[in-house]
Design a protein around this motif. Sequence first.
Motif, PDB file in Angstrom:
ATOM      1  N   ILE A  66       0.822  -1.217   0.000  1.00  0.00           N
ATOM      2  CA  ILE A  66       0.000   0.000   0.000  1.00  0.00           C
ATOM      3  C   ILE A  66       0.857   1.268   0.000  1.00  0.00           C
ATOM      4  O   ILE A  66       0.378   2.341  -0.327  1.00  0.00           O
ATOM      5  CB  ILE A  66      -1.026   0.039   1.153  1.00  0.00           C
ATOM      6  N   GLN A  67       2.120   1.155   0.403  1.00  0.00           N
ATOM      7  CA  GLN A  67       3.053   2.286   0.362  1.00  0.00           C
ATOM      8  C   GLN A  67       2.449   3.560   0.967  1.00  0.00           C
ATOM      9  O   GLN A  67       1.999   3.556   2.078  1.00  0.00           O
ATOM     10  CB  GLN A  67       3.547   2.491  -1.088  1.00  0.00           C
ATOM     11  N   SER A  68       2.386   4.624   0.156  1.00  0.00           N
ATOM     12  CA  SER A  68       1.995   5.922   0.734  1.00  0.00           C
ATOM     13  C   SER A  68       0.528   6.014   1.119  1.00  0.00           C
ATOM     14  O   SER A  68       0.147   6.988   1.768  1.00  0.00           O
ATOM     15  CB  SER A  68       2.312   7.051  -0.239  1.00  0.00           C
ATOM     16  N   GLN A 196       5.733   0.688   7.952  1.00  0.00           N
ATOM     17  CA  GLN A 196       4.355   1.149   7.728  1.00  0.00           C
ATOM     18  C   GLN A 196       4.045   1.184   6.217  1.00  0.00           C
ATOM     19  O   GLN A 196       2.974   0.756   5.790  1.00  0.00           O
ATOM     20  CB  GLN A 196       4.243   2.528   8.360  1.00  0.00           C
ATOM     21  N   CYS A 197       4.999   1.655   5.403  1.00  0.00           N
ATOM     22  CA  CYS A 197       4.807   1.692   3.949  1.00  0.00           C
ATOM     23  C   CYS A 197       4.733   0.281   3.359  1.00  0.00           C
ATOM     24  O   CYS A 197       4.148   0.087   2.295  1.00  0.00           O
ATOM     25  CB  CYS A 197       5.963   2.430   3.268  1.00  0.00           C
ATOM     26  N   SER A 198       5.341  -0.686   4.032  1.00  0.00           N
ATOM     27  CA  SER A 198       5.426  -2.036   3.456  1.00  0.00           C
ATOM     28  C   SER A 198       4.152  -2.849   3.684  1.00  0.00           C
ATOM     29  O   SER A 198       4.059  -3.988   3.215  1.00  0.00           O
ATOM     30  CB  SER A 198       6.616  -2.785   4.059  1.00  0.00           C
ATOM     31  N   SER A 260      -2.685   8.183  -3.160  1.00  0.00           N
ATOM     32  CA  SER A 260      -2.069   7.127  -3.966  1.00  0.00           C
ATOM     33  C   SER A 260      -0.768   6.654  -3.332  1.00  0.00           C
ATOM     34  O   SER A 260      -0.231   7.299  -2.436  1.00  0.00           O
ATOM     35  CB  SER A 260      -1.800   7.669  -5.371  1.00  0.00           C
ATOM     36  N   GLY A 261      -0.283   5.526  -3.821  1.00  0.00           N
ATOM     37  CA  GLY A 261       1.006   5.001  -3.382  1.00  0.00           C
ATOM     38  C   GLY A 261       1.762   4.460  -4.575  1.00  0.00           C
ATOM     39  O   GLY A 261       1.144   4.115  -5.597  1.00  0.00           O
ATOM     40  N   VAL A 262       3.092   4.351  -4.449  1.00  0.00           N
ATOM     41  CA  VAL A 262       3.881   3.889  -5.596  1.00  0.00           C
ATOM     42  C   VAL A 262       3.708   2.398  -5.876  1.00  0.00           C
ATOM     43  O   VAL A 262       4.179   1.908  -6.890  1.00  0.00           O
ATOM     44  CB  VAL A 262       5.389   4.234  -5.459  1.00  0.00           C
TER      45      VAL A 262
END
Length: 308
Positions: A66-68, A196-198, A260-262
Amino acid sequence: MIPAPADYQRLLEQVLGDIEPEIGRGRVADHIPALSSVDPHQFAMAVADIDGSVTGVGACTEPFSIQSVSKVFALALVVASDGARIWSRVGREPSGNPYNSLVQLERELGIPRNPFINAGAIVTTDRLLSLTEDARGAALDFLQTESGNPGVDFDPVVAGSEVEHGARNAALGYFMASHGNMENPVSRVLEHYFWQCSIRASCQDLALAGLTLARHGARADGSRLLTGNDAKRINAIMLTCGTYDAAGEFAYRVGLPGKSGVGGGILAIVPGRCAVAVWSPGLDSRGNSVAGVAALDRFTTLTGWSVF
Ligand code: GLU
């Protein structure tokens, strides 16, 4: 035409049919090597209605990075327990710069423009760490609880890859520390930020977790995470700052608060009605999912459910 919730399935199938040529377009993120091996020809979309029902198409139960998108949940948790205090350390304006830019941070003396660029999210994670002693755990717990899915989890391979290739984020963190804008040791904050980003979650999980913002701050169990005003404020920051340096274009095409996320995921909120999550890993030059933005554009065009 505004469909009744019962028509969500037909609506999503129409969206998917209409945007199918966009799936696979764009480039998969490669600044985090563990993300670069993802197949770009994947697509998922899910809508969670405020009544708690969820409808999806494509790989809507397939977990992705989910990244950002995690930045929304971290901010909500900080605002929930700390009120407005975070706003002395981070702004609420679009940055007009890439999400990992150092230049603006230097000019603005270590105060990031908003909580959805990396520097701002590192500040939010720092505060969440002070408040909970386990920022990444707090974000994961929120997602697991609101989605009802204990399988939502960290991806240690992605987290490890982010740590290994995290020089730019480390630079942001140490630079802010040099201006006194860090409460905890930078290396500890970065560790929590990367984990958290992972987090891996599916569109179904994300849409359900996003419902708190669609329900004006109320959680799935009816308890209140945020005041209605704070939910409105977070939605506003998503609208103005949630899609990197393309928030104007996203507002123009989609007309909803979105983050959004990368990894190719986007969470969008229709206040008072539903939360929508899309995922397709091919990104445009600004870092937003090509098919994801197209699907949300089609969704609001077909339903008329933009905030405008
Ligand atoms: N963990 C990613 C980074 O810090 C998040 C980027 C994003 O999704 O915007 O580069």
